[in-house]
Design a protein around this motif. Sequence first.
Motif, mmCIF file in Angstrom:
data_model
loop_
_atom_site.group_PDB
_atom_site.id
_atom_site.type_symbol
_atom_site.label_atom_id
_atom_site.label_comp_id
_atom_site.label_asym_id
_atom_site.label_seq_id
_atom_site.Cartn_x
_atom_site.Cartn_y
_atom_site.Cartn_z
ATOM 1 N N VAL A 380 23.945 80.088 60.725
ATOM 2 C CA VAL A 380 22.824 80.632 59.962
ATOM 3 C C VAL A 380 22.173 79.569 59.081
ATOM 4 C CG1 VAL A 380 22.224 82.255 58.111
ATOM 5 C CG2 VAL A 380 23.691 82.991 59.992
ATOM 6 N N GLY A 381 22.982 78.682 58.471
ATOM 7 C CA GLY A 381 22.450 77.717 57.519
ATOM 8 C C GLY A 381 21.336 76.837 58.080
ATOM 9 N N PRO A 382 21.576 76.078 59.156
ATOM 10 C CA PRO A 382 20.498 75.240 59.702
ATOM 11 C C PRO A 382 19.287 76.046 60.160
ATOM 12 C CG PRO A 382 22.632 74.538 60.538
ATOM 13 C CD PRO A 382 22.864 75.830 59.822
ATOM 14 N N TRP A 383 19.539 77.220 60.757
ATOM 15 C CA TRP A 383 18.423 78.062 61.219
ATOM 16 C C TRP A 383 17.572 78.541 60.048
ATOM 17 C CZ3 TRP A 383 17.838 83.229 59.820
ATOM 18 C CH2 TRP A 383 16.754 83.886 60.412
ATOM 19 N N LEU A 384 18.216 79.009 58.983
ATOM 20 C CA LEU A 384 17.501 79.546 57.837
ATOM 21 C C LEU A 384 16.596 78.498 57.203
ATOM 22 C CD1 LEU A 384 16.978 81.724 55.673
ATOM 23 C CD2 LEU A 384 19.035 80.906 54.495
ATOM 24 N N ILE A 385 17.123 77.299 56.974
ATOM 25 C CA ILE A 385 16.307 76.260 56.357
ATOM 26 C C ILE A 385 15.200 75.816 57.312
ATOM 27 C CG2 ILE A 385 16.335 74.067 55.135
ATOM 28 C CD1 ILE A 385 17.959 76.352 53.858
ATOM 29 N N GLY A 386 15.459 75.866 58.617
ATOM 30 C CA GLY A 386 14.415 75.549 59.591
ATOM 31 C C GLY A 386 13.251 76.517 59.515
ATOM 32 N N VAL A 387 13.547 77.809 59.335
ATOM 33 C CA VAL A 387 12.484 78.813 59.189
ATOM 34 C C VAL A 387 11.674 78.534 57.927
ATOM 35 C CG1 VAL A 387 12.035 81.260 58.773
ATOM 36 C CG2 VAL A 387 13.705 80.581 60.498
ATOM 37 N N LEU A 388 12.359 78.246 56.832
ATOM 38 C CA LEU A 388 11.648 77.925 55.588
ATOM 39 C C LEU A 388 10.793 76.674 55.751
ATOM 40 C CD1 LEU A 388 14.522 78.583 52.995
ATOM 41 C CD2 LEU A 388 12.512 80.014 53.408
ATOM 42 N N ALA A 389 11.345 75.650 56.440
ATOM 43 C CA ALA A 389 10.614 74.398 56.617
ATOM 44 C C ALA A 389 9.365 74.597 57.476
ATOM 45 C CB ALA A 389 11.528 73.346 57.240
ATOM 46 N N GLN A 390 9.469 75.427 58.495
ATOM 47 C CA GLN A 390 8.324 75.665 59.364
ATOM 48 C C GLN A 390 7.155 76.264 58.591
ATOM 49 O OE1 GLN A 390 8.042 74.633 62.376
ATOM 50 N NE2 GLN A 390 6.098 75.593 62.941
ATOM 51 N N ASN A 391 7.455 76.997 57.546
ATOM 52 C CA ASN A 391 6.418 77.608 56.711
ATOM 53 C C ASN A 391 6.095 76.777 55.469
ATOM 54 O OD1 ASN A 391 5.978 80.205 58.168
ATOM 55 N ND2 ASN A 391 8.136 80.482 57.711
ATOM 56 N N GLY A 392 6.603 75.534 55.449
ATOM 57 C CA GLY A 392 6.304 74.648 54.336
ATOM 58 C C GLY A 392 7.041 74.969 53.063
ATOM 59 N N ASN A 393 8.183 75.649 53.180
ATOM 60 C CA ASN A 393 8.938 76.079 51.996
ATOM 61 C C ASN A 393 10.330 75.457 51.957
ATOM 62 O OD1 ASN A 393 6.885 77.874 51.024
ATOM 63 N ND2 ASN A 393 7.513 79.367 52.588
ATOM 64 N N GLU A 394 10.438 74.181 52.334
ATOM 65 C CA GLU A 394 11.760 73.555 52.353
ATOM 66 C C GLU A 394 12.467 73.638 51.003
ATOM 67 O OE1 GLU A 394 9.042 72.083 53.663
ATOM 68 O OE2 GLU A 394 9.538 70.701 55.291
ATOM 69 N N THR A 395 11.712 73.504 49.909
ATOM 70 C CA THR A 395 12.360 73.495 48.598
ATOM 71 C C THR A 395 13.008 74.830 48.260
ATOM 72 O OG1 THR A 395 10.220 74.007 47.556
ATOM 73 C CG2 THR A 395 10.875 71.682 47.674
ATOM 74 N N TRP A 396 12.567 75.912 48.906
ATOM 75 C CA TRP A 396 13.242 77.197 48.716
ATOM 76 C C TRP A 396 14.658 77.151 49.273
ATOM 77 C CZ3 TRP A 396 12.073 81.289 45.790
ATOM 78 C CH2 TRP A 396 10.772 81.377 45.287
ATOM 79 N N GLY A 397 14.931 76.170 50.114
ATOM 80 C CA GLY A 397 16.292 76.022 50.621
ATOM 81 C C GLY A 397 17.286 75.791 49.503
ATOM 82 N N PHE A 398 16.870 75.088 48.442
ATOM 83 C CA PHE A 398 17.784 74.869 47.319
ATOM 84 C C PHE A 398 18.143 76.191 46.639
ATOM 85 C CE2 PHE A 398 15.573 70.669 47.479
ATOM 86 C CZ PHE A 398 16.680 69.917 47.824
ATOM 87 N N THR A 399 17.160 77.094 46.535
ATOM 88 C CA THR A 399 17.446 78.421 45.973
ATOM 89 C C THR A 399 18.401 79.195 46.877
ATOM 90 O OG1 THR A 399 15.247 78.472 44.959
ATOM 91 C CG2 THR A 399 16.407 80.567 45.179
ATOM 92 N N ALA A 400 18.172 79.095 48.192
ATOM 93 C CA ALA A 400 19.070 79.767 49.135
ATOM 94 C C ALA A 400 20.488 79.232 49.002
ATOM 95 C CB ALA A 400 18.560 79.583 50.567
ATOM 96 N N PHE A 401 20.630 77.920 48.850
ATOM 97 C CA PHE A 401 21.966 77.339 48.677
ATOM 98 C C PHE A 401 22.609 77.816 47.367
ATOM 99 C CE2 PHE A 401 20.512 73.452 51.321
ATOM 100 C CZ PHE A 401 20.876 74.100 52.500
#
Length: 436
Positions: A380-401
């Motif tokens: 799930v981890g790599p997939w989730l951040i990939g979805v965020l990155a595709q929408n230009g929201n990579e920094t939201w990955g830090f919140t998810a972590f």
Amino acid sequence: MTSFRSVFPVLALCWLAVFFDGMDVNIYGAVMPYMLDDAGLGMTAADAGTIGSWTTFGMLIGALLAGNVTDWLGRRPMLVASVVLFSLGSGLCAAAGSAGLFGAGRFVAGLGLGGLMPLCLAMVLEFAPPRRAALTAGLLMTSYHAGGMAATGLGMTLAPAAGWRWVFWAGVLPAVIAVPLLLKLLPESPGVLLARGRRDEAYAVADRYGLPRPAPVVAPAAGAKGRLAAIRALFRQESRWATPLLWLASFCGLLLVYGVSTWLPQMMRSSGYGLDSSVSFLMVINAGGIVGMLIAGRTADRFGAVRVSAIWFLLTAAGALLLRNQLPLGVTYLVVAVTGVWLFSAQVMVYAATGTVYRDSERAAGLGWVTGVGRTGAIVGPWLIGVLAQNGNETWGFTAFALTGAVGATAIALVPLARRLSGPRPQSPATVTAKA
């Protein structure tokens, strides 16, 4: 009498194998920014996340296959097969002409990577002195992060100068270096030898390394019926609530480990850091991981694995929240390094806590299922951040972590309460101390 000297040859060989494991896992994150810039490959951010998940899905299948056939084939042959598989997968990635073929290579690599770590842990713990088991496991796990640092070094030097493909060609080296050494020098597990009816060989290996001779009652259980009974036992009264909590904590831990290993450089690049600095953060966080592995076991011996794992998860969450903001470069390096100290060893402490929950006859199944369910978090981890990155929201990955760290801390912290509510512990304190 078992001494630390007796485990050293096995530890050294497994350390080398896990070093290459860590190198292969981290290679993808180290070169992903260069791959996304390669128009000829045609990889999007969403593709990158999906491919990262395919890698960990392969690891899940590899772990399950290795666990089921080790009793038939032996641990040494399975270790060799694991190294060959992830080396082959790296070669396929290097030669891939499209994102789809590259993903197939990462899946093949995952098949090998999934079986290697549990096998190496089982080997070194079997050969380690009982009072040095946590230290031995910690020393072994430093190799994973040393491999991650090597992957980052390759990404920073080879990828800009010669292209990202040469980094994956370097990932073929384990088959050339490690396989001959494993075949020649690594002993087979005495317990597995005994389970396969090779008693004289089992006793000979045990005597050579100063181990107690394995007894039939502690040999690995054989047959589907025995494995099914071991799984059912995980939900007996005294552990029925602790089991799902351990599974959830492991899910969170591995989501963090593989999400960060795959996406940290690209996330830092999106936060405004330069390409070279962004890749170097992966090396720094793995350096922190080495420090964490060296201190976590000793800290857990003193304060308890559950308490240490919960605190480590919370500190990881705090580090992830700090990284949401673009800090001065030196401060960022410090935050990344300290976060690495907590992040990786939080998951290892989940495994240590698992060893204290189950009976002797259930411990192997308990660890296997905690690891296996945790692998879904790694998917799930790599997939989730990939979805965020595709929408230009990579920094939201830090919140998810950060949220994941908080959930992991809560789950592991509730394990003692769940055990108290379920009933008395089935083992004596002396046994718990020896096995933990």
